[in-house]
Design a protein around this motif. Structure first.
Motif, PDB file in Angstrom:
ATOM      1  N   ASN A   1      39.317  58.256  -8.403  1.00  0.00           N
ATOM      2  CA  ASN A   1      38.754  58.630  -9.708  1.00  0.00           C
ATOM      3  C   ASN A   1      38.361  57.369 -10.468  1.00  0.00           C
ATOM      4  N   PRO A   2      37.287  56.736 -10.014  1.00  0.00           N
ATOM      5  CA  PRO A   2      36.934  55.466 -10.671  1.00  0.00           C
ATOM      6  C   PRO A   2      36.571  55.675 -12.142  1.00  0.00           C
ATOM      7  N   ARG A   3      37.041  54.758 -12.997  1.00  0.00           N
ATOM      8  CA  ARG A   3      36.742  54.816 -14.433  1.00  0.00           C
ATOM      9  C   ARG A   3      35.421  54.074 -14.684  1.00  0.00           C
ATOM     10  N   ASN A   4      34.778  54.446 -15.758  1.00  0.00           N
ATOM     11  CA  ASN A   4      33.521  53.775 -16.157  1.00  0.00           C
ATOM     12  C   ASN A   4      32.494  53.784 -15.031  1.00  0.00           C
ATOM     13  N   TYR A   5      32.494  54.892 -14.305  1.00  0.00           N
ATOM     14  CA  TYR A   5      31.626  54.978 -13.119  1.00  0.00           C
ATOM     15  C   TYR A   5      30.343  55.704 -13.503  1.00  0.00           C
ATOM     16  N   HIS A   6      29.441  54.998 -14.109  1.00  0.00           N
ATOM     17  CA  HIS A   6      28.149  55.587 -14.489  1.00  0.00           C
ATOM     18  C   HIS A   6      27.198  54.471 -14.889  1.00  0.00           C
ATOM     19  N   LYS A   7      25.955  54.825 -14.935  1.00  0.00           N
ATOM     20  CA  LYS A   7      24.937  53.905 -15.409  1.00  0.00           C
ATOM     21  C   LYS A   7      25.142  53.744 -16.911  1.00  0.00           C
ATOM     22  N   LEU A   8      24.891  52.551 -17.432  1.00  0.00           N
ATOM     23  CA  LEU A   8      25.123  52.311 -18.859  1.00  0.00           C
ATOM     24  C   LEU A   8      23.787  52.251 -19.593  1.00  0.00           C
ATOM     25  N   GLU A   9      23.585  53.227 -20.468  1.00  0.00           N
ATOM     26  CA  GLU A   9      22.358  53.204 -21.274  1.00  0.00           C
ATOM     27  C   GLU A   9      22.393  51.988 -22.187  1.00  0.00           C
ATOM     28  N   GLY A  10      21.276  51.324 -22.288  1.00  0.00           N
ATOM     29  CA  GLY A  10      21.190  50.171 -23.184  1.00  0.00           C
ATOM     30  C   GLY A  10      21.895  48.933 -22.652  1.00  0.00           C
ATOM     31  N   ALA A  11      22.133  48.903 -21.332  1.00  0.00           N
ATOM     32  CA  ALA A  11      22.773  47.715 -20.750  1.00  0.00           C
ATOM     33  C   ALA A  11      21.881  46.497 -20.966  1.00  0.00           C
ATOM     34  N   THR A  12      22.502  45.366 -21.326  1.00  0.00           N
ATOM     35  CA  THR A  12      21.707  44.149 -21.504  1.00  0.00           C
ATOM     36  C   THR A  12      21.636  43.343 -20.219  1.00  0.00           C
ATOM     37  N   ARG A  13      22.565  43.610 -19.313  1.00  0.00           N
ATOM     38  CA  ARG A  13      22.539  42.921 -18.007  1.00  0.00           C
ATOM     39  C   ARG A  13      22.927  43.898 -16.914  1.00  0.00           C
ATOM     40  N   VAL A  14      22.178  43.857 -15.817  1.00  0.00           N
ATOM     41  CA  VAL A  14      22.476  44.700 -14.661  1.00  0.00           C
ATOM     42  C   VAL A  14      22.487  43.780 -13.446  1.00  0.00           C
ATOM     43  N   ILE A  15      23.561  43.827 -12.682  1.00  0.00           N
ATOM     44  CA  ILE A  15      23.625  42.939 -11.526  1.00  0.00           C
ATOM     45  C   ILE A  15      24.163  43.710 -10.328  1.00  0.00           C
ATOM     46  N   GLU A  16      23.591  43.383  -9.170  1.00  0.00           N
ATOM     47  CA  GLU A  16      24.006  44.059  -7.948  1.00  0.00           C
ATOM     48  C   GLU A  16      24.842  43.110  -7.102  1.00  0.00           C
ATOM     49  N   GLY A  17      25.882  43.644  -6.467  1.00  0.00           N
ATOM     50  CA  GLY A  17      26.686  42.856  -5.536  1.00  0.00           C
ATOM     51  C   GLY A  17      26.709  43.538  -4.183  1.00  0.00           C
ATOM     52  N   ASN A  18      26.600  42.737  -3.128  1.00  0.00           N
ATOM     53  CA  ASN A  18      26.589  43.298  -1.771  1.00  0.00           C
ATOM     54  C   ASN A  18      27.554  42.544  -0.882  1.00  0.00           C
ATOM     55  N   ASN A  19      28.198  43.266  -0.006  1.00  0.00           N
ATOM     56  CA  ASN A  19      28.933  42.624   1.072  1.00  0.00           C
ATOM     57  C   ASN A  19      28.202  42.966   2.363  1.00  0.00           C
ATOM     58  N   PRO A  20      27.367  42.037   2.858  1.00  0.00           N
ATOM     59  CA  PRO A  20      26.503  42.365   3.985  1.00  0.00           C
ATOM     60  C   PRO A  20      27.292  42.659   5.266  1.00  0.00           C
ATOM     61  N   LEU A  21      28.540  42.196   5.330  1.00  0.00           N
ATOM     62  CA  LEU A  21      29.313  42.424   6.552  1.00  0.00           C
ATOM     63  C   LEU A  21      29.698  43.886   6.694  1.00  0.00           C
ATOM     64  N   CYS A  22      29.997  44.535   5.579  1.00  0.00           N
ATOM     65  CA  CYS A  22      30.496  45.904   5.701  1.00  0.00           C
ATOM     66  C   CYS A  22      29.621  46.911   4.991  1.00  0.00           C
ATOM     67  N   GLY A  23      28.644  46.451   4.218  1.00  0.00           N
ATOM     68  CA  GLY A  23      27.764  47.389   3.542  1.00  0.00           C
ATOM     69  C   GLY A  23      28.254  47.826   2.165  1.00  0.00           C
ATOM     70  N   ASP A  24      29.356  47.237   1.692  1.00  0.00           N
ATOM     71  CA  ASP A  24      29.790  47.563   0.335  1.00  0.00           C
ATOM     72  C   ASP A  24      28.698  47.164  -0.643  1.00  0.00           C
ATOM     73  N   GLN A  25      28.486  48.027  -1.624  1.00  0.00           N
ATOM     74  CA  GLN A  25      27.415  47.771  -2.586  1.00  0.00           C
ATOM     75  C   GLN A  25      27.908  48.195  -3.951  1.00  0.00           C
TER      76      GLN A  25
END
Lengths: 423, 150
Positions: free
Chosen positions: B19-43
């Motif tokens: 049950n992850p908390r704060n699990y949603h897109k944030l309206e009005g976000a000033t910064r959006v960043i993506e993180g990837n773990n290419p070894l396992c596909g975590d995103q």
């Protein structure tokens, strides 16, 4: 008891499993307090004593450089290295030892074909035909050469979770723009055994050369380049009981004749000037620098070992384990199993609802089970199937049915663990 | 069940992964960043709304293992209201904890659940991925490229 189990038991008896297991020192150990159950054979196999000893013997008695020397040790090293080449030719029924080039492994073999053949033979508008189930090693080298030459990639589609090539589309895929068809013999993610001879025949009928990625097949079933009818075939030593850092690229003489050198350096030249050089005939033309002599000698021992067991029997055993695993795993709640229901190779890739592959692999490790979790170097296919990762159990001739039973039991424990306290 | 594994998969981690908390897109976000773990596909995609130097709100979305999901969930819960300097300091202490097991006395109780990760070197990346994304996004000149564990 099911028919599959009977087959598997029969195959195990044929192989004298316990005596075979005794040949592999690494199998006899405890991991986190449990006997090791090694089910990551599609990544790399364990090594029998015969391979380790052959390499040790070479380094202790014959170690020297090949081809250039005149002294006794150099002669022995050259004989050992060239003997391995002849052995590799026999292993895949290549007509001539000269059609065998030693590489670092399947990946380098494919890169060699892509650069030394593709760069010279491909141009703008040409098509390199692949399939949607290729390992990154049979995809990225072609992306690179496509960028260099202006060629583009097309893909034979995969049908979905059952993981078969859509052969109804093959005719349309093998269009007049296709200059090369490169595909995997056995999928490392799906366990699919592709009809390689049929694919080569269809390509050949249209005058299209073929490359077979045999990384997952060469050590697991009889592989015969003449009956397959391929132009190139690549495999790795380390997946077939040999050492890492050695592999084979087979090519037909007419293809070698169309190629430029892959790398320049010693070993591959006839004469060298400051401005220009001439080089040897294949295969030496493609083997610049001191090769992996000990690796070739270890690979020789591995090929001897496998052919003593019989790759036909190995395949039966692998298949029986793969089918038994598929059947037993399908009893787990929320499991999604990839790959064909029948005729699969000895590997099963699956997704468990509610437990991520990485968590499965971490927990299984603590029960002594070596599994693989992730995208298996197959990101585009996983994306197509709507998965970010799967767990893979891959078998070899030294695996037992009871290890499959233990796998299923441990997965059940893992599911319970992750569902504890869940609604 | 080995107690070793229980140290990795603590109740709080399993809870936040399910049950992850704060699990949603944030309206009005000033910064959006993506993180990837290419070894396992975590995103993971992290959304941040800054208010001056302070993180007014932070949320995430993505797919990954229990550790990476719980790490992102607990990270968002712990970063809200922090200044950039405080967030960076917390990250440094967290990184030290998941790589060495050493826990800062001021570390939040829930984040201490990740101390067991240091016994599983292959899983440190999972616990750190969302944090790396945020720390990069907090730079004065946030990188356009996704953050990678490699």
């Amino acid at each position: 008891m099911t028919a599959n189990m009977c087959n598997a038991s029969a195959a195990s008896q044929d192989l004298d499993l316990e005596s075979v297991r005794g040949d592999f020192p690494a199998l006899d150990q405890q991991v986190h307090g449990h006997p090791l159950i090694y089910l990551d054979n599609a990544a790399t196999s364990q090594k029998p004593r015969a391979v380790l000893e052959a390499m040790q013997r070479y380094y202790e008695r014959d170690n020297s450089n090949v081809h250039r020397g005149i002294h006794e040790l150099s002669n022995r090293a050259t004989t050992g290295y060239e003997g391995a080449r002849e052995r590799a030719a026999r292993f895949i029924n290549a007509g001539r030892a000269e059609d065998i080039v030693f590489t670092r492994g399947t990946t380098e073999g494919i890169n060699l074909a892509a650069q030394a053949w593709g760069r010279r033979r491909l141009g703008a508008g040409d098509v390199i035909l692949l399939t949607e189930m290729e390992h990154h090693s049979n995809l990225v080298p072609w992306q690179l050469v496509a960028r260099q030459t202006g060629a583009r990639l097309e893909f034979v589609p995969v049908t979905g979770d059952e993981g078969l090539l859509d052969l109804d589309r093959l005719d349309a895929c093998l269009s007049s723009r296709v200059r090369l068809f490169a595909f995997t013999h056995v999928s490392n993610t799906l366990g699919t055994v592709n009809p390689a001879a049929e694919l080569c025949r269809e390509a050949r009928r249209r005058g299209i050369p073929t490359l077979v990625d045999a990384a997952q097949s060469a050590g697991h079933m009889p592989v015969d380049v003449q009956s397959l009818g391929c132009d190139f075939l690549a495999f790795s030593g380390h997946k077939i009981c040999g050492p890492t850092g050695i592999g084979v690229l087979f090519g037909r003489p007419e293809r070698w004749a169309e190629m430029d050198p892959y790398q320049g350096g010693g070993e591959m030249i006839l004469s060298v000037g400051y401005e220009a050089s001439t080089w040897k005939e294949p295969p030496h033309m493609f083997e610049a620098g001191t090769p992996n002599i000990a690796g070739a000698i270890g690979l020789h021992a591995a090929m001897d070992y496998l052919d003593r067991l019989g790759r036909g029997r190995i395949f039966e055993h692998d298949q029986a384990l793969g089918e038994y695993a598929r059947e037993r795993l399908s009893t787990l709640p929320g499991i999604r199993i990839l790959g064909p229901p029948r005729g699969r190779a000895g590997l099963v890739s699956f997704h468990l609802r509610d437990v991520h592959a990485h968590d499965v692999v971490t927990m299984a490790d603590h029960y002594g089970l070596a599994l693989r979790g992730g995208h298996h170097c197959n990101q585009p296919l996983m994306r197509k199937l709507g998965l970010d990762s799967t767990v893979r159990a891959s078998f070899y001739f030294y695996n037992r049915l009871s290890e499959v039973d233990r796998l299923v039991e441990v997965l059940g424990i893992i599911q319970q663990y992750f569902n504890r306290g869940a609604a | 069940m080995s107690s070793h594994l229980d140290e990795l998969y603590q109740e709080v981690i399993l809870d936040h992964s399910r049950n992850p908390r704060n699990y949603h897109k944030l309206e009005g976000a000033t910064r959006v960043i993506e993180g990837n773990n290419p070894l396992c596909g975590d995103q993971v995609t992290v959304y941040i709304k800054m208010d001056g130097d302070r993180i007014a709100d932070v949320t995430f979305q993505g797919s990954g293992c229990a550790i990476s999901k719980a790490a992102a969930s607990l990270m968002t819960a712990n970063l809200k209201g922090k200044t950039r300097a405080e967030a960076r300091h917390l990250f440094e202490e967290y990184l030290r904890m998941v790589t060495t097991g050493k826990v800062d006395p001021d570390m939040s109780q829930k984040l201490i659940a990740f101390a067991g990760v240091h016994q599983f070197p292959a899983r440190v990346k999972c616990a750190v991925l969302p944090w790396r994304a945020v720390v990069n996004a907090l730079g004065d000149d946030p990188p356009a490229a996704p953050v990678s564990t490699e």
